[in-house]
Design a protein around this motif. Structure first.
Motif, mmCIF file in Angstrom:
data_model
loop_
_atom_site.group_PDB
_atom_site.id
_atom_site.type_symbol
_atom_site.label_atom_id
_atom_site.label_comp_id
_atom_site.label_asym_id
_atom_site.label_seq_id
_atom_site.Cartn_x
_atom_site.Cartn_y
_atom_site.Cartn_z
ATOM 1 N N GLY A 5 0.812 -1.210 0.000
ATOM 2 C CA GLY A 5 0.000 0.000 0.000
ATOM 3 C C GLY A 5 0.846 1.260 0.000
ATOM 4 O O GLY A 5 0.532 2.243 -0.696
ATOM 5 N N GLY A 6 1.938 1.251 0.783
ATOM 6 C CA GLY A 6 2.830 2.406 0.791
ATOM 7 C C GLY A 6 3.487 2.646 -0.551
ATOM 8 O O GLY A 6 3.655 3.807 -0.984
ATOM 9 N N VAL A 7 3.841 1.563 -1.253
ATOM 10 C CA VAL A 7 4.466 1.702 -2.573
ATOM 11 C C VAL A 7 3.467 2.265 -3.579
ATOM 12 O O VAL A 7 3.798 3.155 -4.381
ATOM 13 C CB VAL A 7 5.013 0.337 -3.040
ATOM 14 N N VAL A 8 2.228 1.746 -3.550
ATOM 15 C CA VAL A 8 1.207 2.242 -4.470
ATOM 16 C C VAL A 8 0.945 3.730 -4.220
ATOM 17 O O VAL A 8 0.836 4.535 -5.166
ATOM 18 C CB VAL A 8 -0.089 1.423 -4.320
ATOM 19 N N ALA A 9 0.864 4.113 -2.947
ATOM 20 C CA ALA A 9 0.639 5.525 -2.627
ATOM 21 C C ALA A 9 1.808 6.388 -3.084
ATOM 22 O O ALA A 9 1.615 7.481 -3.637
ATOM 23 C CB ALA A 9 0.417 5.681 -1.124
ATOM 24 N N ALA A 10 3.035 5.911 -2.865
ATOM 25 C CA ALA A 10 4.207 6.684 -3.289
ATOM 26 C C ALA A 10 4.264 6.810 -4.809
ATOM 27 O O ALA A 10 4.605 7.873 -5.352
ATOM 28 C CB ALA A 10 5.480 6.008 -2.763
ATOM 29 N N PHE A 11 3.915 5.721 -5.514
ATOM 30 C CA PHE A 11 3.930 5.777 -6.977
ATOM 31 C C PHE A 11 2.850 6.723 -7.492
ATOM 32 O O PHE A 11 3.058 7.467 -8.465
ATOM 33 C CB PHE A 11 3.727 4.377 -7.555
ATOM 34 N N ALA A 12 1.683 6.710 -6.827
ATOM 35 C CA ALA A 12 0.606 7.615 -7.228
ATOM 36 C C ALA A 12 1.023 9.072 -7.042
ATOM 37 O O ALA A 12 0.737 9.935 -7.891
ATOM 38 C CB ALA A 12 -0.658 7.314 -6.429
ATOM 39 N N ARG A 13 1.703 9.352 -5.941
ATOM 40 C CA ARG A 13 2.198 10.730 -5.737
ATOM 41 C C ARG A 13 3.207 11.104 -6.816
ATOM 42 O O ARG A 13 3.254 12.255 -7.269
ATOM 43 C CB ARG A 13 2.827 10.849 -4.348
ATOM 44 N N GLY A 14 4.012 10.118 -7.232
ATOM 45 C CA GLY A 14 4.979 10.395 -8.286
ATOM 46 C C GLY A 14 4.330 10.638 -9.637
ATOM 47 O O GLY A 14 4.812 11.445 -10.436
ATOM 48 N N VAL A 15 3.214 9.950 -9.908
ATOM 49 C CA VAL A 15 2.502 10.163 -11.172
ATOM 50 C C VAL A 15 1.840 11.539 -11.178
ATOM 51 O O VAL A 15 1.844 12.265 -12.192
ATOM 52 C CB VAL A 15 1.457 9.043 -11.390
ATOM 53 N N ILE A 16 1.266 11.918 -10.034
ATOM 54 C CA ILE A 16 0.611 13.227 -9.940
ATOM 55 C C ILE A 16 1.643 14.351 -10.019
ATOM 56 O O ILE A 16 1.424 15.364 -10.692
ATOM 57 C CB ILE A 16 -0.196 13.312 -8.634
ATOM 58 N N ARG A 17 2.768 14.145 -9.343
ATOM 59 C CA ARG A 17 3.853 15.128 -9.370
ATOM 60 C C ARG A 17 5.122 14.426 -9.880
ATOM 61 O O ARG A 17 5.887 13.858 -9.110
ATOM 62 C CB ARG A 17 4.113 15.704 -7.987
ATOM 63 N N PRO A 18 5.343 14.431 -11.173
ATOM 64 C CA PRO A 18 6.462 13.673 -11.754
ATOM 65 C C PRO A 18 7.823 14.003 -11.150
ATOM 66 O O PRO A 18 8.736 13.167 -11.183
ATOM 67 C CB PRO A 18 6.406 14.058 -13.241
#
Length: 394
Positions: A156-169
């Motif tokens: 879950g932490g990885v998915v959240a971190a990746f989502a933040r990276g997609v929103i803010r490249p």
């Protein structure tokens, strides 16, 4: 400090900064009661003489034994061990032990010594072999629930971190992902190609040898080599190699950071370890395993084709013409498993790395555990997809 001494509650003032006094163990007897008074400084300097006094202590015939520390001066760990031994000797003689005049520092030392002595006593009363064997099996089973919770939390932490990276490249650590991808895929390519080549030779040789009495063995051997390599063996070998090579490295790296408190430092300065450490490694695994699977598949087909050319004289054109029938669907069946296996390897490796305590022994144990668990999960994923593909006739 002031200490209570005996029944008359005599107050004795002890200055620990003054020169030490001669240590001794004084015995006095009353009806049914034996009293041992510790006098002076019970320190390591006089431990040899005090040990002889303790060994001569005898509580036989007494219902109660009093150990009086009211007149004791300085005490260190050696002195606490001797007093603990005195209590054990009197207890073994059948007397009920009563401590009096114990100062706070002496109590802390005696408690610490008692805790350290407890495992030795526990080892003397070990449970039966069958009970210990069942316990050794039951503990990992009971810990499986905690592992699942830990893996889910990390994922879950990885998915959240990746989502933040997609929103803010700008937060997506592309450089770190490329760095780990180079270590996991590029540097691992030669050994994976070699293993795939050898496995292709083995499958083709065994197929040609076992089916040589059948009609049309050429077609059977090509099908056997292509389907096994592309559907099962290629992705399994690549995943197992990745678990042993990169999974163990991830556990060792994160475990070393945990030992040096670098992960705590990241949290203190406001950085998310999942975003900095975990997410780049798992994303690299997700990219690396399908690439390595393709390399192993190609090498296995090449090894099988070469073996059949030398073993039964099959032209390369015949081999690859027949193998083309299995290329796309069978290759796809193997590649579908790769991302799931990669996630399993990464999550297990990271979880075991976070469990490392402050010793090299703990680091080695959790690194080994990570490899074992990752390989088990890889096989479990492969088993699941084998049943699933059979159910949907894929």
């Amino acid at each position: 400090m002031e200490l209570a001494a005996g029944r008359n509650r005599e107050r004795v003032s002890i200055d620990l900064d003054q020169p030490g006094t001669v240590a001794d163990l004084v015995r006095s007897d009353e009806p049914g009661v034996v009293r041992y008074a510790a006098v002076g400084d019970w320190r390591i300097e006089g431990a040899a003489l005090l040990a002889r006094s303790v060994d001569r202590a005898d509580g036989s015939g007494a219902r109660r034994a009093i150990i009086d520390l009211a007149r004791i001066g300085q005490i260190d760990t050696a002195g606490a061990w001797l007093l603990h031994r005195l209590g054990e000797r009197l207890a073994e003689a059948g007397a009920t032990i009563e401590w009096t005049g114990v100062s706070a520092p002496a109590r802390r030392l005696l408690d610490a010594v008692a805790i350290e002595a407890a495992p030795a006593l526990a080892r003397a009363d070990r449970p039966p072999l069958l009970s210990r064997l069942l316990a050794s099996i039951g503990r990992p089973v009971a810990g499986a629930g905690a592992d699942i919770v830990s893996w889910t939390s990390i994922l879950g932490g990885v998915v959240a971190a990746f989502a933040r990276g997609v929103i803010r490249p700008r937060r997506l650590r592309v450089t770190s992902i490329v760095h780990h991808l180079e270590r996991m895929a590029l540097t691992a390519a030669p050994i994976n190609i070699l293993i795939g080549f050898v496995i292709g030779i083995i499958i083709a040789q065994q197929g040609a040898f076992q089916f040589q009495e059948l009609i049309g063995p050429d077609i059977i051997v090509v099908d056997l080599t292509a389907y096994l390599a592309l559907r099962e063996i290629g992705v399994l070998l690549a995943a197992i190699m990745l678990a042993g090579r990169s999974g163990s490295a991830i556990t060792a790296e994160i475990g070393s950071m945990k030992m040096r408190e670098e992960i705590d430092a990241l949290k203190v300065i406001g950085l998310d370890p999942n975003e900095i450490l975990v997410m780049p490694r798992i994303v690299a695994l997700l990219i690396a395993l399908p690439l390595l699977t393709v390399l192993v598949d190609i090498a296995a087909l090449g090894g099988g084709a070469l073996l059949l050319k030398l073993y039964i004289g099959m032209p390369f054109e015949v081999f690859f013409d027949r193998a083309q029938l299995a290329y796309m669907s069978t290759l796809l069946a193997g590649l579908i498993k790769a991302p799931f296996m990669a996630v399993a390897i990464g999550v297990v490796a990271v979880s075991e790395g976070f469990k490392v305590k402050g010793s090299a022994e703990s680091l080695g144990r959790h690194t080994t555990t990570a490899v074992v668990k990752a390989i088990f999960l890889v096989l479990a994923v492969d088993c699941f997809f084998a049943l699933f593909f059979a159910a949907i006739q894929f």
